[in-house]
Scaffold this active site. Structure first.
Site, PDB file in Angstrom:
ATOM      1  N   GLY A  63      39.761  44.312  31.295  1.00 56.97           N
ATOM      2  CA  GLY A  63      38.494  43.953  31.905  1.00 56.97           C
ATOM      3  C   GLY A  63      38.213  44.899  33.050  1.00 56.97           C
ATOM      4  CD  GLN A  74      38.075  46.449  38.716  1.00 63.53           C
ATOM      5  OE1 GLN A  74      37.592  45.772  37.811  1.00 63.53           O
ATOM      6  NE2 GLN A  74      39.373  46.733  38.794  1.00 63.53           N
ATOM      7  CB  CYS A 105      43.887  44.203  39.841  1.00 66.03           C
ATOM      8  SG  CYS A 105      42.201  44.709  40.210  1.00 66.03           S
ATOM      9  CG  LEU A 106      42.530  48.383  35.396  1.00 70.18           C
ATOM     10  CD1 LEU A 106      41.341  48.763  34.527  1.00 70.18           C
ATOM     11  CD2 LEU A 106      43.805  49.040  34.906  1.00 70.18           C
ATOM     12  CG  HIS A 150      40.978  39.734  37.364  1.00 73.41           C
ATOM     13  ND1 HIS A 150      42.195  39.787  37.986  1.00 73.41           N
ATOM     14  CD2 HIS A 150      40.438  40.967  37.499  1.00 73.41           C
ATOM     15  CE1 HIS A 150      42.389  41.000  38.478  1.00 73.41           C
ATOM     16  NE2 HIS A 150      41.325  41.739  38.196  1.00 73.41           N
ATOM     17  CD  GLU A 151      37.537  42.164  35.338  1.00 75.69           C
ATOM     18  OE1 GLU A 151      36.965  42.790  36.258  1.00 75.69           O
ATOM     19  OE2 GLU A 151      38.701  42.425  34.985  1.00 75.69           O
ATOM     20  CG  HIS A 164      37.061  42.633  40.546  1.00 77.49           C
ATOM     21  ND1 HIS A 164      37.608  43.329  41.592  1.00 77.49           N
ATOM     22  CD2 HIS A 164      37.975  42.686  39.540  1.00 77.49           C
ATOM     23  CE1 HIS A 164      38.803  43.775  41.244  1.00 77.49           C
ATOM     24  NE2 HIS A 164      39.045  43.395  40.004  1.00 77.49           N
TER      25      HIS A 164
END
Length: 172
Positions: A48, A53, A96-97, A138-139, A142
């Site tokens: 995701g 990001q 997380c990226l 999670h997204e 963000h």
């Protein structure tokens, strides 16, 4: 997919800590951003990715992961809102990226429903279980300016930040 992979911003970048602006223009630039988000997520081997990001403060995210029944789910949501989070709590790990490297156990509801629109403004609803439910939460976090590490104890958060390992897809 025809997008271009972009560098993913890391924790510390202010865009990750601001609430995202709602999308109001459903045009070619939004479609291009979504394609770039998919390309960036795949280049980083993620499941995701939210627009912040990539340094873009718009309320949109993409996903490509398995649900609780091991079905591959691929899509995007513009201006998402969580309308339901229920079911047994899944104690699984999360990463997380934008915090590359560490994973931590983070309890999340196992069933989630997110509503929003697609890239042309048509209403949509996404029901997720398993990893997809975790990804949707999670997204959406963000887009509110929150990271998964914000849900951890201060000690575990500090450890995660020390364990970060910048990757070739990370912005410096």
């Amino acid at each position: 997919m025809t997008g271009t992979a972009r560098k993913i911003v890391m924790v510390g970048d202010p865009v990750l800590r601001r609430a995202s602006r709602p999308v109001t223009a459903f045009d070619d630039s939004l479609a291009a951003l979504i394609e770039d988000m998919f390309a960036s997520m795949r280049a980083a081997d993620g499941v995701g990715l939210a627009a912040p990001q990539l340094g873009v403060d718009l309320a949109v995210f993409v996903y490509d992961c398995l649900d609780g029944d091991d079905r591959q789910c691929v899509g995007h949501v513009v201006n998402p809102h969580v309308v339901q989070a229920s079911g047994p709590i899944d104690p699984g790990d999360e990463g997380c990226l934008s915090v590359p490297g560490p994973f931590a156990s983070l309890p999340r509801p196992s069933r989630v429903t997110v509503v929003g629109t697609d890239r042309v403004g048509a209403p949509l609803s996404v029901n997720g279980t398993g990893l997809l439910a975790r990804c949707l939460l999670h997204e959406t976090d963000h887009l509110r300016g929150a990271l998964y590490i914000d849900h951890l104890s201060w000690r575990r958060r500090r450890r995660a930040l020390r364990e970060m390992v910048p990757a070739e897809w990370s912005a410096s």
